[in-house]
Motif scaffolding. Structure first.
Motif, short mmCIF file in Angstrom:
data_model
loop_
_atom_site.label_atom_id
_atom_site.label_comp_id
_atom_site.label_asym_id
_atom_site.label_seq_id
_atom_site.Cartn_x
_atom_site.Cartn_y
_atom_site.Cartn_z
N CYS A 1 0.81 -1.22 0.00
CA CYS A 1 0.00 0.00 0.00
C CYS A 1 0.85 1.27 0.00
N PHE B 1 -6.16 1.58 5.85
CA PHE B 1 -6.54 0.44 6.68
C PHE B 1 -7.15 -0.67 5.83
N ALA B 2 -8.03 -0.30 4.89
CA ALA B 2 -8.67 -1.28 4.03
C ALA B 2 -7.63 -1.98 3.15
N CYS B 3 -6.67 -1.22 2.68
CA CYS B 3 -5.61 -1.81 1.86
C CYS B 3 -4.80 -2.82 2.66
N LYS B 4 -4.38 -2.43 3.85
CA LYS B 4 -3.61 -3.33 4.70
C LYS B 4 -4.43 -4.56 5.09
N ARG B 5 -5.69 -4.34 5.35
CA ARG B 5 -6.56 -5.45 5.74
C ARG B 5 -6.73 -6.44 4.60
N SER B 6 -6.75 -5.95 3.37
CA SER B 6 -6.89 -6.84 2.22
C SER B 6 -5.68 -7.72 2.01
N VAL C 1 -4.26 -9.47 4.34
CA VAL C 1 -4.35 -10.61 5.23
C VAL C 1 -5.06 -11.76 4.51
N VAL D 1 -5.97 -17.04 8.92
CA VAL D 1 -6.79 -16.77 10.08
C VAL D 1 -7.20 -18.06 10.78
#
Length: 69
Positions: free
Chosen positions: A15, A56-61, A63, A68
């Motif tokens: 990102c 945040f959305a970019c970093k979350r994507s 994962v 998990v």
């Protein structure tokens, strides 16, 4: 307005474009320039909120769903 840096040297972090835009937004905000607050403090107060959410959305994507479980 986002300014994705195509000519900028990549450092391999996820990102990069959004991170750079968020950084510039905070450093150029009135909160930092006029009120002499730290960028971290301005971010907590809600400045550059849309870029923060996008980052945040970019970093979350990044994962993986498999990691998990």
């Amino acid at each position: 307005m986002p300014k994705y840096y195509e000519e900028k040297e990549e450092d391999g972090r996820a990102c990069d474009g959004v991170r750079e835009d968020l950084r510039h937004c905070l450093l150029e905000s009135a909160c930092v320039l006029q009120e002499n607050k730290s960028p971290k403090q301005c971010l907590r107060e809600g400045h550059c909120r849309s870029l923060q959410v996008t980052f945040f959305a970019c970093k979350r994507s990044m994962v993986s769903v498999c990691s998990v479980f």
